[in-house]
Design an enzyme around this catalytic site. Structure first.
Site, PDB file in Angstrom:
ATOM      1  N   HIS A   1       0.857  -1.193  -0.097  1.00  0.00           N
ATOM      2  CA  HIS A   1       0.098  -0.090  -0.002  1.00  0.00           C
ATOM      3  C   HIS A   1       0.848   1.332   0.050  1.00  0.00           C
ATOM      4  O   HIS A   1       0.406   2.409  -0.306  1.00  0.00           O
ATOM      5  CB  HIS A   1      -0.816   0.093   1.175  1.00  0.00           C
TER       6      HIS A   1
ATOM      7  N   ASN B   1      -6.621   7.196   3.677  1.00  0.00           N
ATOM      8  CA  ASN B   1      -7.966   7.494   3.408  1.00  0.00           C
ATOM      9  C   ASN B   1      -8.254   8.969   3.548  1.00  0.00           C
ATOM     10  O   ASN B   1      -9.475   9.501   3.146  1.00  0.00           O
ATOM     11  CB  ASN B   1      -8.892   6.999   4.258  1.00  0.00           C
TER      12      ASN B   1
ATOM     13  N   ASP C   1      -0.893   2.722  -5.353  1.00  0.00           N
ATOM     14  CA  ASP C   1      -1.045   1.283  -5.715  1.00  0.00           C
ATOM     15  C   ASP C   1      -2.349   0.793  -6.224  1.00  0.00           C
ATOM     16  O   ASP C   1      -3.114   1.372  -6.099  1.00  0.00           O
ATOM     17  CB  ASP C   1      -0.615   0.578  -4.329  1.00  0.00           C
TER      18      ASP C   1
ATOM     19  N   ASN D   1      -9.411   4.104  -1.778  1.00  0.00           N
ATOM     20  CA  ASN D   1     -10.058   5.245  -0.752  1.00  0.00           C
ATOM     21  C   ASN D   1      -9.130   6.265  -1.016  1.00  0.00           C
ATOM     22  O   ASN D   1      -9.697   7.610  -0.568  1.00  0.00           O
ATOM     23  CB  ASN D   1      -9.983   4.719   0.604  1.00  0.00           C
TER      24      ASN D   1
END
Length: 187
Positions: free
Chosen positions: A20, A66, A91, A112
Site C-alpha cells: 500500500h 484515506n 498502488d 480510498n
C-alpha cells in the site's frame, strides 16, 4: 512550471515498505536519486527539486491514505499549482505486480486515497500513476495483502519498476501526460 508529485501511503513503521506504500517508496527513490531530502511540514513530508528548469514539489501525505485529499488540496493551493500539474502515484490491486499505468483522469477504482483526493479537489481530472501490486490473496484477505510486505524476489522487481516509475514522472513533467503515456503505458 511547478508540479506536485504525490506518493500515497500510510505513515508509521508498521506500514513502511508495504504494498500500500508503493507511492511513498517511489518518491523516496526519486528524492534519493535527486539528492533531495524530505522535511516534515503541514500535512506531510515535502521535498523540492529541480528538473531541467521545472520545479517539483514531492509530497508524502501524513494524513493516512484515506484522508490524502487534505494534503493534496493544501499543497496545490499553498504552491499555487494547477491541477493539470498534479500527479499521484498509487498502488493498484487490479494491475499485475510491476505494471505501471499512467492515466490523465479516471475513477478512484475503489481506492480510498484517490476517492478522498477526488472529493476534496472536486474533480477526477488529475493524472495518476498506478503501480500494480497484483491481487494474489484469498477471499477476505485484501487488507492483509495490501498491508503486507513484498517477498525478497518481488523486492528486486519492485526496485526495477520504481526506476521506470521515476522516468515516467520525469517525462510527465518535461513532456506532458500524453507523451509519457505513449512512451511507457503497456511496456
Amino acid at each position: 512550471m511547478k508540479y506536485l508529485i504525490v506518493g500515497l501511503g500510510n505513515i508509521g513503521n508498521e506500514y513502511a515498505h508495504t504494498r500500500h506504500n508503493i507511492g511513498f517508496d517511489t518518491l523516496d527513490a526519486l528524492a534519493e536519486a535527486s539528492n533531495v531530502v524530505f522535511a516534515t511540514k503541514r500535512y506531510g513530508d515535502v521535498a523540492e527539486m529541480k528538473l531541467k528548469g521545472q520545479q517539483l514539489v514531492l509530497l508524502k501525505p501524513s494524513t493516512y491514505m484515506n484522508l490524502s485529499g487534505n494534503a493534496v488540496r493544501y499543497w496545490l493551493q499553498q504552491e499555487n499549482i494547477p491541477i493539470e500539474n498534479l500527479l499521484v502515484v498509487v498502488d493498484d490491486l487490479a494491475l499485475p505486480f510491476g505494471t505501471l499505468r499512467l492515466k490523465p483522469k479516471g475513477s478512484d477504482g475503489g481506492h480510498n486515497g484517490l476517492r478522498n483526493i477526488q472529493e476534496l479537489i472536486g474533480t477526477q481530472t488529475y493524472a495518476r500513476l498506478r503501480f500494480g501490486i497484483g491481487n494474489e490473496f484469498a477471499r477476505g484477505g485484501q487488507v492483509d495483502f495490501v498491508l503486507g510486505r513484498f517477498s525478497a524476489e518481488d523486492e528486486k522487481v519492485k526496485k526495477e519498476r520504481i526506476e521506470v516509475a521515476i522516468e515516467i514522472i520525469k517525462t510527465f513533467c518535461l513532456a506532458g501526460v500524453q507523451t509519457a503515456m505513449n512512451q511507457y503505458n503497456n511496456k
